[in-house]
Design a protein around this motif. Sequence first.
Motif, PDB file in Angstrom:
ATOM      1  N   CYS A   1      -3.933   1.332  -1.892  1.00 45.18           N
ATOM      2  CA  CYS A   1      -3.998   2.042  -0.625  1.00 45.18           C
ATOM      3  C   CYS A   1      -4.945   1.357   0.345  1.00 45.18           C
ATOM      4  CB  CYS A   1      -4.446   3.494  -0.853  1.00 45.18           C
ATOM      5  SG  CYS A   1      -6.042   3.656  -1.690  1.00 45.18           S
TER       6      CYS A   1
ATOM      7  N   ARG B   1       0.850  -1.192   0.000  1.00 43.15           N
ATOM      8  CA  ARG B   1       0.000   0.000   0.000  1.00 43.15           C
ATOM      9  C   ARG B   1       0.887   1.244   0.000  1.00 43.15           C
ATOM     10  NH1 ARG B   1      -3.677  -3.163  -1.838  1.00 43.15           N
ATOM     11  NH2 ARG B   1      -4.753  -4.459  -0.322  1.00 43.15           N
ATOM     12  N   VAL B   2       0.565   2.188  -0.863  1.00 43.16           N
ATOM     13  CA  VAL B   2       1.428   3.361  -0.990  1.00 43.16           C
ATOM     14  C   VAL B   2       0.935   4.545  -0.168  1.00 43.16           C
ATOM     15  CG1 VAL B   2       2.203   2.664  -3.275  1.00 43.16           C
ATOM     16  CG2 VAL B   2       0.205   4.156  -3.067  1.00 43.16           C
ATOM     17  N   LEU B   3      -0.300   4.488   0.316  1.00 40.27           N
ATOM     18  CA  LEU B   3      -0.828   5.572   1.131  1.00 40.27           C
ATOM     19  C   LEU B   3      -2.077   5.098   1.867  1.00 40.27           C
ATOM     20  CD1 LEU B   3      -3.568   6.899  -0.446  1.00 40.27           C
ATOM     21  CD2 LEU B   3      -1.793   7.647  -2.008  1.00 40.27           C
ATOM     22  N   THR B   4      -2.522   5.931   2.811  1.00 45.07           N
ATOM     23  CA  THR B   4      -3.802   5.723   3.476  1.00 45.07           C
ATOM     24  C   THR B   4      -4.722   6.859   3.071  1.00 45.07           C
ATOM     25  OG1 THR B   4      -2.730   4.683   5.385  1.00 45.07           O
ATOM     26  CG2 THR B   4      -4.988   5.446   5.678  1.00 45.07           C
TER      27      THR B   4
ATOM     28  N   ASP C   1       4.435   4.332   8.279  1.00 48.89           N
ATOM     29  CA  ASP C   1       5.411   4.794   7.275  1.00 48.89           C
ATOM     30  C   ASP C   1       4.788   5.021   5.899  1.00 48.89           C
ATOM     31  OD1 ASP C   1       7.476   4.569   9.208  1.00 48.89           O
ATOM     32  OD2 ASP C   1       7.616   2.422   8.778  1.00 48.89           O
ATOM     33  N   THR C   2       3.519   5.353   5.847  1.00 48.80           N
ATOM     34  CA  THR C   2       2.885   5.705   4.572  1.00 48.80           C
ATOM     35  C   THR C   2       2.157   7.039   4.740  1.00 48.80           C
ATOM     36  OG1 THR C   2       0.852   4.484   5.101  1.00 48.80           O
ATOM     37  CG2 THR C   2       2.543   3.308   3.849  1.00 48.80           C
TER      38      THR C   2
ATOM     39  N   LEU D   1      -1.712   3.153   8.224  1.00 46.58           N
ATOM     40  CA  LEU D   1      -0.589   2.270   7.910  1.00 46.58           C
ATOM     41  C   LEU D   1       0.724   2.935   8.320  1.00 46.58           C
ATOM     42  CD1 LEU D   1      -1.663   1.091   4.351  1.00 46.58           C
ATOM     43  CD2 LEU D   1      -1.731  -0.262   6.445  1.00 46.58           C
TER      44      LEU D   1
ATOM     45  N   HIS E   1      -3.283   3.658  -7.470  1.00 48.79           N
ATOM     46  CA  HIS E   1      -2.616   3.961  -6.201  1.00 48.79           C
ATOM     47  C   HIS E   1      -3.091   2.958  -5.143  1.00 48.79           C
ATOM     48  CE1 HIS E   1      -1.686   7.881  -8.035  1.00 48.79           C
ATOM     49  NE2 HIS E   1      -2.953   7.925  -8.379  1.00 48.79           N
TER      50      HIS E   1
END
Length: 306
Positions: free
Chosen positions: A65, A35-38, A120-121, A118, A63
């Motif tokens: 997520c 996952r690259v972001l929340t 570190d995102t 998450l 993306h």
Amino acid sequence: MAAAMIIDMPATSTREVTKRLVSLRESNGVIAMGRVLTLVVCTLDSSEAEEAIDAANDASREHPCRVIVLARGDRFSETKLDAQIRVGGDAGAAEIVVLRLQGELVNNESSIVVPFLLPDTPVVAWWPRGAPEFPSQDSVGRLAIRRITDATFAPDPRSAITRRLDSYAPGDTDLAWSRITTWRALLATALDVPPYEPVESVTVSGLAEEPALEMLAGWLAAKLNCPIRRSIGDLEVVLHRPSVSISISRPQTGRTATLSRTGEPAQRYALARRETRDCLAEELRRLDADEVYAEALAGIGKVVYE
């Protein structure tokens, strides 16, 4: 594609939902991986939540997520948290946690969100409707490095978009801005041909309650430094040069625009209104401050309304 999985957890707690997410990760090894972001979606009610989830699903294919949907219920009812976890199938590349808040929880959204972020995102907050007056000062907004609003669905769209400058903080944006991306590209292309004369004035015409046109007029005012008029009527942008006028027009609900130049045959371009999912995906591509958006907001103040 993995089979769709929907887990309902009525009258639960954030701890129980978190435990279930950990259990899912351990059982199939894919949840929350890559996952690259929340993306935190703040909605007004459960019916609006489904529309937002559909848009987030599509955007998540570009993306991947975790999507946390906060569906606000009655703040005066009994305090309760109903949750739902969606993975696989129609959830796209997202892992969706829907949290339906009742009672006192409606006033404590950020404390409900934090356990699901998450590590570190980056965190992105999106208000499809009912955005706070100052997104960066909102309890959820303070958790995010990117804050997305949408003046299109405000009770007074024009007033909502013009107030965005007063509340602007680096990381803010509005989907009314990304709705004009293709218009901006076509206008830039239209000006990049002979004669290379300065633009003396511009007229932006369209519906009164369309904040994307305020953003377009503001962007032109910031970039061209010439008189910009905003009028009510057919959807059209006309740029006046000393020897040539250039117009781009499109039916309000059409998908094809006509570009006309003085003394030349008209040209046609695909220019359909952009869907929310496309605008959201575009905004998720950048997580830094959008300085051009800020310039366009400032440019709205230079526009003359007719």
